[in-house]
Design a protein around this motif. Structure first.
Motif, PDB file in Angstrom:
ATOM      1  N   ARG A  28       0.856  -1.191   0.000  1.00 45.45           N
ATOM      2  CA  ARG A  28       0.000   0.000   0.000  1.00 45.45           C
ATOM      3  C   ARG A  28       0.884   1.231   0.000  1.00 45.45           C
ATOM      4  NH1 ARG A  28       3.138   1.075   2.761  1.00 45.45           N
ATOM      5  NH2 ARG A  28       3.126   1.718   4.915  1.00 45.45           N
ATOM      6  N   PHE A  29       0.354   2.297  -0.576  1.00 42.88           N
ATOM      7  CA  PHE A  29       1.006   3.603  -0.461  1.00 42.88           C
ATOM      8  C   PHE A  29       0.020   4.475   0.310  1.00 42.88           C
ATOM      9  CE2 PHE A  29       1.400   7.928  -2.419  1.00 42.88           C
ATOM     10  CZ  PHE A  29       2.535   8.285  -1.725  1.00 42.88           C
ATOM     11  N   PRO A  30       0.402   4.912   1.526  1.00 42.74           N
ATOM     12  CA  PRO A  30      -0.576   5.535   2.446  1.00 42.74           C
ATOM     13  C   PRO A  30      -0.378   7.020   2.725  1.00 42.74           C
ATOM     14  CG  PRO A  30       1.179   4.528   3.710  1.00 42.74           C
ATOM     15  CD  PRO A  30       1.621   4.534   2.254  1.00 42.74           C
ATOM     16  N   PRO A  31      -0.505   7.885   1.724  1.00 45.49           N
ATOM     17  CA  PRO A  31      -0.286   9.309   1.995  1.00 45.49           C
ATOM     18  C   PRO A  31      -1.394   9.933   2.835  1.00 45.49           C
ATOM     19  CG  PRO A  31      -1.196   9.040  -0.192  1.00 45.49           C
ATOM     20  CD  PRO A  31      -0.936   7.658   0.332  1.00 45.49           C
ATOM     21  N   GLU A  32      -0.999  10.940   3.592  1.00 42.58           N
ATOM     22  CA  GLU A  32      -2.005  11.734   4.277  1.00 42.58           C
ATOM     23  C   GLU A  32      -2.425  12.849   3.310  1.00 42.58           C
ATOM     24  OE1 GLU A  32      -0.783  13.495   7.986  1.00 42.58           O
ATOM     25  OE2 GLU A  32      -2.710  14.493   8.205  1.00 42.58           O
ATOM     26  N   PRO A  33      -3.714  13.036   3.089  1.00 41.62           N
ATOM     27  CA  PRO A  33      -4.148  14.057   2.108  1.00 41.62           C
ATOM     28  C   PRO A  33      -4.092  15.472   2.679  1.00 41.62           C
ATOM     29  CG  PRO A  33      -6.045  12.850   2.956  1.00 41.62           C
ATOM     30  CD  PRO A  33      -4.842  12.222   3.580  1.00 41.62           C
ATOM     31  N   ASP A  64      -4.622   8.205   4.204  1.00 37.61           N
ATOM     32  CA  ASP A  64      -4.579   8.167   5.658  1.00 37.61           C
ATOM     33  C   ASP A  64      -5.286   9.430   6.167  1.00 37.61           C
ATOM     34  OD1 ASP A  64      -3.761   7.698   8.310  1.00 37.61           O
ATOM     35  OD2 ASP A  64      -1.993   8.954   7.992  1.00 37.61           O
ATOM     36  N   ASP A  65      -6.598   9.420   6.056  1.00 33.25           N
ATOM     37  CA  ASP A  65      -7.369  10.637   6.349  1.00 33.25           C
ATOM     38  C   ASP A  65      -7.898  10.646   7.778  1.00 33.25           C
ATOM     39  OD1 ASP A  65      -9.035   8.511   5.809  1.00 33.25           O
ATOM     40  OD2 ASP A  65     -10.534   9.665   4.710  1.00 33.25           O
ATOM     41  N   THR A  66      -6.951  10.744   8.715  1.00 32.29           N
ATOM     42  CA  THR A  66      -7.328  10.681  10.127  1.00 32.29           C
ATOM     43  C   THR A  66      -7.135  12.016  10.846  1.00 32.29           C
ATOM     44  OG1 THR A  66      -5.110   9.838  10.577  1.00 32.29           O
ATOM     45  CG2 THR A  66      -6.845   8.213  10.351  1.00 32.29           C
ATOM     46  N   ASN A  67      -6.852  13.067  10.074  1.00 33.61           N
ATOM     47  CA  ASN A  67      -6.588  14.404  10.644  1.00 33.61           C
ATOM     48  C   ASN A  67      -7.459  15.449   9.975  1.00 33.61           C
ATOM     49  OD1 ASN A  67      -4.644  14.867  12.654  1.00 33.61           O
ATOM     50  ND2 ASN A  67      -3.054  14.133  11.252  1.00 33.61           N
TER      51      ASN A  67
END
Ligand code: ATP
Ligand code: MG
Ligand code: MG
Length: 562
Positions: A28-33, A64-67
């Motif tokens: 997986r490639f998990p960038p934060e948007p 990684d949309d946790t913020n």
């Protein structure tokens, strides 16, 4: 040339595969948007997507949309485009937020296992519990909250979820191992109540609590069935916690391994820094060609293949690599050298009138797109009595060590039937040379030098030349930070440049370099060429039917960069 799969065939990534040699590789490639991707991310993309492709597996693009307070719709879109532009297609696109309910349920399960507790300590308390600065100032201990019973923890956690706590007054903490020498095991946070209760791009106002990275990332990897979770070196110490969490919950365990980050010296990469440059208006946007975001590099005309071979040539190890911009540009130059057509472009034109052109005026010559490779073909170029050369190729006063044009001097015009000799010149009231008169030199042997030129009637273009956005090689360590290191002279615009008529054919037959990504054929950033003796250029998307705008991709030689 290096095998394009070299980075997977030997070294760090080959060893990683040997540790878990499954045929169903899923990465997986998990960038934060929270911004646009940059050249460093290209390494992460090449590593994760490339590793899976090489082993016949698949890759998930996971946001990684946790913020919620940092994330914007615009960033999701830009990230997806950047991955695609580099030539990779995600097997699927997922969102950490799609798993919020599942993650919540797993958090309750962790509480039920007595491996998590709701803590009300403030940051200063936590620091003390963790032994002070660097964990070295005092003993480590747990707070009273660690002793709450499972029922209380469950009730409090549900109250957190239901919004009964003020932001930052409670968080869920994993009950790990404070005796462990690894600070990443000292009861890390799993859930928090953000200070700003911002609307989440995807889940709206549904959640008041959000999982932190260490919790969400690990469990998303597990739940998606990731086989090899490849991340950067700063997560090495977090590996123990990653393994602890999956084991504690008894869920599937991906294998996390860490490769070295790619840093580029002479610029800033991190999304937070880039955002400042954008918001302060120091650059025109996230895709300003002076930045090293993937959208800026794209606009600047760097081909994705050049980025991938740059990364492959650097290789992948566990060490952080810090590479000067010049080395990246060298790589770009190498990839363009034999793969794009050559035209003549004059940045700062001066008119030359060849007085004795006679019948030759209006004749055509054949001008090859490449000096070496006949496969690139050629185009017709008109010989005209008036031609334009670059101001820098003329001197008012000749000298013996100078070989270009000057009064009385003979110089070759590339592929022109005869050299020319300047006879006189005239200047405007500002003392600027506006016209040179010349005659053909039909008897002398080969001239000492050849210069580029364009015929009358050539295509006017605006050319944007970019230099370094920063003055020093390490902008972030300058006093006052990178904002104090801005080079305010980092772009110059040539409004009156001229490119020869072969440009139309180059544009029509793009992409250059030839690429197998059919979809991108018609985009301006694929119209690349070498301006002979000048630089590599690309069409900018600011171009209109009335006005063509070009960006300089890179100079022909290293030293001319700034
Ligand atoms: P930044 O601080 O520059 O915004 P980040 O690490 O916060 O970067 P993420 O969006 O979280 O950015 O990164 C997605 C993936 O890309 C992560 O796996 C991360 O390790 C990787 N990555 C980020 N920067 C680099 C880099 N400079 N070199 C290699 N991989 C990187
Ligand atoms: Mg991040
Ligand atoms: Mg970051």
């Amino acid at each position: 040339p290096l095998d394009p799969d070299a980075m997977f065939k030997q070294g760090f990534l080959a060893e990683v595969y040997k540790e878990r040699p499954t045929k169903d590789v899923l990465t997986r490639f998990p960038p934060e948007p929270n911004g646009y991707l940059h050249l460093g991310h290209a390494k992460a993309i090449a590593v994760n997507f490339g590793f899976a492709r090489f082993h016949g597996g698949k890759t998930i693009l996971r946001f990684d949309d946790t913020n919620p307070d940092k994330e914007k719709e615009e960033f999701f879109v830009a990230i997806e485009e950047a991955v695609q532009w580099l030539g990779f297609t995600p097997h699927k696109i997922t969102y950490a937020s799609d798993n919020f309910q599942k993650l919540y349920d797993l958090a309750e399960r962790l509480i039920q296992l007595d491996r998590a507790y709701v803590c009300h300590c403030v940051e200063a308390d936590i620091k003390l519990q963790r032994g002070g600065k660097d964990g070295k100032e005092g003993p480590r201990y747990r707070c009273e909250h660690a002793n709450q019973d499972i029922e209380s923890n469950l009730r409090k956690f549900r109250d957190m979820r239901d919004g009964k706590y003020e932001p930052q007054t409670a968080f869920l903490r994993m009950k790990q191992d404070i005796e462990n020498p690894n600070p990443q095991m000292w009861d890390l946070a799993a859930y928090r109540i953000p200070k700003d209760q911002t609307h989440h791009v995807r889940t709206g106002d549904k959640w008041k609590i959000y999982p932190v990275y260490g919790f969400a990332h690990c469990l998303c990897d597990s739940s998606e069935g990731i086989t090899h979770s490849l991340c950067t070196g700063e997560f090495l110490t977090a590996r123990e916690s990653y393994e602890w969490l999956n084991k504690s919950l008894g869920v599937y365990e991906p294998m996390q391994r860490e490769y070295g980050r790619l840093n580029i010296s002479g610029t800033v990469l991190s999304k937070r820094s880039l955002e400042k440059l954008v918001n302060l208006g120091i650059v025109k946007g996230w895709d300003d060609p002076r930045l090293f975001t993937l959208s800026a590099l794209r606009r600047r005309g760097v081909p994705p293949s050049a980025i991938l071979s740059f990364i492959n040539e650097l290789g992948v190890t566990t060490a952080v690599t810090s590479i000067p911009i010049a080395r990246f540009e060298q790589s770009v130059r190498r990839s363009l050298e034999t793969s794009v057509p050559r035209l003549m472009l004059v940045l700062d034109p001066v008119r030359v009138i060849i007085e004795d052109m006679g019948d030759m005026h209006g004749q055509e010559i054949d001008f090859p797109f490449s000096p070496k490779d006949p496969n690139l073909g050629s185009h017709k170029l008109k010989l005209t009595q008036t031609v334009f050369i670059d101001r820098s190729d003329f001197r008012e006063i000749d000298s013996p060590d100078y070989f270009r044009l000057a009064p009385g001097k003979i110089v070759g015009l590339l592929r022109f039937p005869h050299p020319i000799k300047a006879t006189s010149f005239s200047k405007d009231t500002d003392g600027k040379v506006v016209e040179i008169r010349a005659v053909l030199d039909k008897d002398s042997k080969k001239p000492k030098a050849f210069i580029h030129w364009v015929p009358e009637g050539s295509q006017p273009v605006e050319v944007r030349v970019y230099g370094s956005l920063f003055k020093s090689d390490d902008p972030s360590s300058v006093d006052g930070g990178f904002l104090s290191d801005i080079n305010h002279d980092s772009q110059s615009i040539h409004q009156n440049a001229l490119v020869d008529s072969g440009f139309a054919e180059v544009a029509r037959t793009a992409p250059w370099p030839k690429s197998n990504l059919e979809s991108s054929k018609l985009l301006p950033e694929n119209v690349r060429f070498q301006g002979i003796r000048v630089a590599y250029f690309v069409v900018d998307r600011d171009s209109t039917d009335e006005k063509i705008v070009l960006n300089r991709i890179v100079s022909l030689k290293e030293d001319a960069r700034k």
